[in-house]
Design an enzyme around this catalytic site. Structure first.
Site, PDB file in Angstrom:
ATOM      1  N   CYS A  44      13.422  -4.886  -3.896  1.00 42.89           N
ATOM      2  CA  CYS A  44      13.464  -4.663  -2.450  1.00 42.89           C
ATOM      3  C   CYS A  44      14.152  -3.342  -2.109  1.00 42.89           C
ATOM      4  CB  CYS A  44      14.167  -5.834  -1.764  1.00 42.89           C
ATOM      5  SG  CYS A  44      14.407  -5.558  -0.009  1.00 42.89           S
ATOM      6  N   CYS A  49      10.693  -2.965  -0.347  1.00 41.18           N
ATOM      7  CA  CYS A  49      10.829  -3.026   1.124  1.00 41.18           C
ATOM      8  C   CYS A  49      11.486  -1.787   1.731  1.00 41.18           C
ATOM      9  CB  CYS A  49      11.681  -4.235   1.526  1.00 41.18           C
ATOM     10  SG  CYS A  49      11.454  -5.690   0.519  1.00 41.18           S
ATOM     11  N   LYS A  52       9.636   1.644   0.982  1.00 43.00           N
ATOM     12  CA  LYS A  52       8.315   1.525   1.623  1.00 43.00           C
ATOM     13  C   LYS A  52       8.433   1.704   3.130  1.00 43.00           C
ATOM     14  CE  LYS A  52       7.349  -2.024   3.352  1.00 43.00           C
ATOM     15  NZ  LYS A  52       6.948  -3.263   2.714  1.00 43.00           N
ATOM     16  N   TYR A 178      -0.568  -7.479   0.422  1.00 38.51           N
ATOM     17  CA  TYR A 178       0.470  -6.764   1.186  1.00 38.51           C
ATOM     18  C   TYR A 178       0.568  -5.294   0.752  1.00 38.51           C
ATOM     19  CZ  TYR A 178       2.892 -11.103   2.713  1.00 38.51           C
ATOM     20  OH  TYR A 178       3.246 -12.290   3.286  1.00 38.51           O
ATOM     21  N   GLU A 182      -0.477  -2.041   3.018  1.00 41.36           N
ATOM     22  CA  GLU A 182       0.622  -1.187   3.498  1.00 41.36           C
ATOM     23  C   GLU A 182       0.436   0.255   3.030  1.00 41.36           C
ATOM     24  OE1 GLU A 182       4.158  -3.290   2.202  1.00 41.36           O
ATOM     25  OE2 GLU A 182       4.202  -4.467   4.062  1.00 41.36           O
ATOM     26  N   HIS A 435       9.383  -7.335  31.676  1.00 44.33           N
ATOM     27  CA  HIS A 435       8.326  -6.384  32.000  1.00 44.33           C
ATOM     28  C   HIS A 435       8.845  -4.960  32.068  1.00 44.33           C
ATOM     29  CE1 HIS A 435       4.402  -5.351  33.560  1.00 44.33           C
ATOM     30  NE2 HIS A 435       4.980  -4.651  34.516  1.00 44.33           N
ATOM     31  N   GLU A 440       5.857  -9.767  26.296  1.00 47.34           N
ATOM     32  CA  GLU A 440       5.742 -10.676  27.439  1.00 47.34           C
ATOM     33  C   GLU A 440       4.399 -11.413  27.443  1.00 47.34           C
ATOM     34  OE1 GLU A 440       5.414  -8.890  31.422  1.00 47.34           O
ATOM     35  OE2 GLU A 440       4.967  -6.975  30.462  1.00 47.34           O
TER      36      GLU A 440
HETATM   37  P1  NDP Z   1      -0.877  -9.933  -3.379  1.00 50.76           P
HETATM   38  O1  NDP Z   1      -0.869 -11.178  -4.174  1.00 50.76           O
HETATM   39  O2  NDP Z   1      -0.494  -9.972  -1.929  1.00 50.76           O
HETATM   40  O3  NDP Z   1      -2.316  -9.253  -3.463  1.00 50.76           O
HETATM   41  C1  NDP Z   1      -2.929  -9.004  -4.678  1.00 50.76           C
HETATM   42  C2  NDP Z   1      -4.292  -8.386  -4.410  1.00 50.76           C
HETATM   43  O4  NDP Z   1      -4.849  -7.989  -5.652  1.00 50.76           O
HETATM   44  C3  NDP Z   1      -5.273  -9.341  -3.762  1.00 50.76           C
HETATM   45  O5  NDP Z   1      -6.043  -8.641  -2.815  1.00 50.76           O
HETATM   46  C4  NDP Z   1      -6.136  -9.800  -4.947  1.00 50.76           C
HETATM   47  O6  NDP Z   1      -7.447 -10.091  -4.589  1.00 50.76           O
HETATM   48  C5  NDP Z   1      -6.151  -8.531  -5.777  1.00 50.76           C
HETATM   49  N1  NDP Z   1      -6.430  -8.751  -7.198  1.00 50.76           N
HETATM   50  C6  NDP Z   1      -5.743  -9.502  -8.065  1.00 50.76           C
HETATM   51  N2  NDP Z   1      -6.295  -9.428  -9.304  1.00 50.76           N
HETATM   52  C7  NDP Z   1      -7.351  -8.605  -9.200  1.00 50.76           C
HETATM   53  C8  NDP Z   1      -8.325  -8.121 -10.100  1.00 50.76           C
HETATM   54  N3  NDP Z   1      -8.316  -8.483 -11.378  1.00 50.76           N
HETATM   55  N4  NDP Z   1      -9.292  -7.291  -9.642  1.00 50.76           N
HETATM   56  C9  NDP Z   1      -9.304  -6.932  -8.357  1.00 50.76           C
HETATM   57  N5  NDP Z   1      -8.403  -7.340  -7.442  1.00 50.76           N
HETATM   58  C10 NDP Z   1      -7.437  -8.169  -7.848  1.00 50.76           C
HETATM   59  O7  NDP Z   1       0.040  -8.927  -4.204  1.00 50.76           O
HETATM   60  P2  NDP Z   1       0.823  -7.613  -3.816  1.00 50.76           P
HETATM   61  O8  NDP Z   1       0.994  -6.910  -5.105  1.00 50.76           O
HETATM   62  O9  NDP Z   1       0.209  -6.896  -2.680  1.00 50.76           O
HETATM   63  O10 NDP Z   1       2.220  -8.170  -3.347  1.00 50.76           O
HETATM   64  C11 NDP Z   1       2.967  -9.009  -4.224  1.00 50.76           C
HETATM   65  C12 NDP Z   1       3.895  -9.891  -3.442  1.00 50.76           C
HETATM   66  O11 NDP Z   1       4.973  -9.112  -2.985  1.00 50.76           O
HETATM   67  C13 NDP Z   1       3.248 -10.477  -2.211  1.00 50.76           C
HETATM   68  O12 NDP Z   1       2.705 -11.733  -2.466  1.00 50.76           O
HETATM   69  C14 NDP Z   1       4.379 -10.554  -1.235  1.00 50.76           C
HETATM   70  O13 NDP Z   1       4.934 -11.828  -1.346  1.00 50.76           O
HETATM   71  C15 NDP Z   1       5.355  -9.510  -1.704  1.00 50.76           C
HETATM   72  N6  NDP Z   1       5.343  -8.346  -0.797  1.00 50.76           N
HETATM   73  C16 NDP Z   1       5.736  -8.508   0.483  1.00 50.76           C
HETATM   74  C17 NDP Z   1       5.734  -7.446   1.361  1.00 50.76           C
HETATM   75  C18 NDP Z   1       6.168  -7.670   2.766  1.00 50.76           C
HETATM   76  O14 NDP Z   1       6.777  -8.692   3.039  1.00 50.76           O
HETATM   77  N7  NDP Z   1       5.874  -6.773   3.691  1.00 50.76           N
HETATM   78  C19 NDP Z   1       5.335  -6.119   0.950  1.00 50.76           C
HETATM   79  C20 NDP Z   1       4.912  -6.043  -0.420  1.00 50.76           C
HETATM   80  C21 NDP Z   1       4.927  -7.127  -1.239  1.00 50.76           C
HETATM   81  P3  NDP Z   1      -7.952 -11.586  -4.173  1.00 50.76           P
HETATM   82  O15 NDP Z   1      -7.450 -11.820  -2.788  1.00 50.76           O
HETATM   83  O16 NDP Z   1      -9.424 -11.456  -4.268  1.00 50.76           O
HETATM   84  O17 NDP Z   1      -7.361 -12.500  -5.186  1.00 50.76           O
END
Ligand code: NDP
Length: 453
Positions: A44, A49, A52, A178, A182, A435, A440
């Site tokens: 983080c 976080c 980022k 995410y 982002e 307002h 709101e």
């Molecule tokens: P996520 O699990 O959110 O997303 C992973 C993405 O990768 C999905 O779109 C998934 O697709 C895709 N994917 C996985 N495997 C493959 C593959 N073999 N080929 C193609 N696409 C693939 O992971 P992130 O890395 O974005 O984030 C990790 C965690 O970190 C999140 O779950 C969140 O909890 C946390 N996080 C939170 C943030 C916040 O609160 N603002 C910011 C960043 C991270 P599909 O949907 O098709 O499976």
């Protein structure tokens, strides 16, 4: 074997969860050793976080500059120097690192730098020394997964994006979670030609369907080119850059690639086998509601357990563990109604049930509002804000709130209290509007857009 020292608690991993657990346990009088392989702070603070969000702030400056003229300012220069941002960010992380070191020292937590490995019951080895503790807490977090697609290990991860000296001209983001959404949004706002390739029809699997649609509009409006429904075969690196080969024979090209295909729990070389802990199919450490592993005397919290992978959740799990084990007060971290935000531009924030989940539970009413916020309308921008409230008809309780628009995370954090307190739609209706604000609108929604059941 000589035991260098004996503690009440050894915590492995000084990220948000490990730090919170250590400090809370020490405040209850426990003698705590916190072992960290790199710097104190974890994902983080050092690679997630915080940096980022600092990069998101940098990206938002572009619209401030371009809209300034409409508000009466003379033209402003808009050149972005990522190396200067990286330097300033590193300085800020050094400052935060020093604050954490000081906080830990003030709490009486002993910190040790080195790779920690469990070598037996109540025994941990680090830097060739052995340490004993009645309780061991694993808080080692996660790391980007780099094996989903052949060749993807050559791509940048989010760690690399936060350390750039120069921006690429074009960037292909693989994934649509995410991190993908982002960084696609942030880099596009910083002037990079961004494309995003993902397997599903819409980004942000698991989010409310309307919010996912809104995310598509927002990304496209930021100039991100979307490639949904892609099936990747391999990522190739050539002299001209990268090519992502797709199953349909097409390939997507870019100067740089961001691997945003998810994260994996950090369990490598932790010695789990020495205490009989087996990871699950996702590579995570299985735990019960008290964060106990299957090994007596060993607990685990945060992303390494792959429950709800968010900083505040890891902190809550760490404090619940410490209060229960050292504070004489049984506490369990709740995983219900966890609000979360996606820091794209404009940002997304959400809490509670999606419309589809609410429909499964029973009759519900859905209220929506969509408008151009005052500041954007004034400058002629087409940026829109979207808001959605889901109400359980039987109890009148608000069970889901979703928003895409300026300040969405700040607004939803406030409304999260209302949801946690069980507020009804009538409570929202009885709340006086402030307002002129965007927030709101949440207390001015009169007629449902849809009624289910
Ligand atoms: P996520 O699990 O959110 O997303 C992973 C993405 O990768 C999905 O779109 C998934 O697709 C895709 N994917 C996985 N495997 C493959 C593959 N073999 N080929 C193609 N696409 C693939 O992971 P992130 O890395 O974005 O984030 C990790 C965690 O970190 C999140 O779950 C969140 O909890 C946390 N996080 C939170 C943030 C916040 O609160 N603002 C910011 C960043 C991270 P599909 O949907 O098709 O499976």
């Amino acid at each position: 074997m000589t035991i260098s020292n004996t503690f009440d608690l050894i915590v492995i991993g000084a990220g948000s969860g490990g730090i919170a657990a250590s400090r809370r346990a020490a405040s209850h009088g426990a003698k705590v050793l916190l072992i960290e392989g790199t710097r104190v702070g974890g994902t983080c603070v050092l690679r997630g976080c915080i940096p980022k969000k600092l990069m998101m702030y940098a990206s938002e400056m572009r619209s401030v500059f371009s809209e300034a003229a409409a508000f009466g300012w003379n033209a402003v220069s808009t050149e972005f120097d990522v190396a200067r941002w990286t330097q300033a960010k590193d300085k800020e992380l050094d400052r935060l690192g020093a604050v954490y070191d000081q906080m830990l020292a003030n709490s009486g937590v002993q910190t040790l730098h080195g790779h920690a490995r469990i070598v037996g019951k109540q025994l941990v080895e680090a830097n060739g020394q052995h340490y004993r503790a009645e309780r061991i807490l694993i808080a080692t977090g996660g790391a980007p997964s780099t094996d989903g697609i052949p060749g993807i290990e050559q791509a940048w991860t989010s760690d690399d994006i936060l350390q750039l000296d120069a921006l690429p001209q074009s960037l292909l983001v693989i994934g649509a979670g995410y991190i993908a959404v982002e960084f696609a949004s942030i880099l596009a706002k910083l002037g990079v030609q961004v494309s995003m390739a993902y397997r599903a029809d819409l980004p942000l699997r698991g989010f409310d369907e309307d919010l996912r649609q809104q995310a598509v509009h927002a990304l496209e409006s930021s100039g991100v080119q979307l490639h949904p429904g892609m099936q990747a075969q391999a990522l190739l690196k050539t002299e001209a850059g990268f090519a992502l080969q797709l199953a349909n024979g097409d390939s997507l090209r870019a100067d740089a690639v961001l691997n945003a295909t998810g994260r994996r729990p950090n369990v490598r070389n932790l010695g789990l086998e020495s205490v009989g802990i087996h990871t699950d199919a996702a590579g995570a450490i299985p735990v019960d509601a008290d964060s106990r592993t299957t090994a007596p005397g060993v607990w685990a919290i945060g992303d390494v357990t792959n429950r709800v992978n968010l900083t505040p959740v890891a902190i809550a799990e760490g404090r619940a563990f410490a209060d229960t084990e050292f504070g004489g007060r049984a506490v369990q971290a709740s995983h219900a109604n966890v609000a979360s935000a996606v820091f794209c531009s404009p940002p997304i924030a959400t809490i509670g049930l999606t419309e589809a989940q609410a429909m499964e539970k029973g009759p519900c009413d859905v209220y929506t509002s969509q408008f151009r916020p005052m500041k954007k309308a004034f400058v002629g921008s087409q940026e829109r804000t979207y808001m959605k409230l889901i109400v359980d008809r039987a109890s009148d309780r608000v069970v889901g709130i979703h928003m895409l628009g300026a300040d969405a995370p700040e607004i939803i954090q406030g409304l999260a209290i209302a949801i946690s307190a069980g507020a009804t739609k009538r409570d929202f209706d009885n709340t006086m509007a402030m307002h002129p604000t965007s927030a709101e609108e949440f207390v001015l929604m009169r007629d449902p857009a849809r009624r289910h059941g």
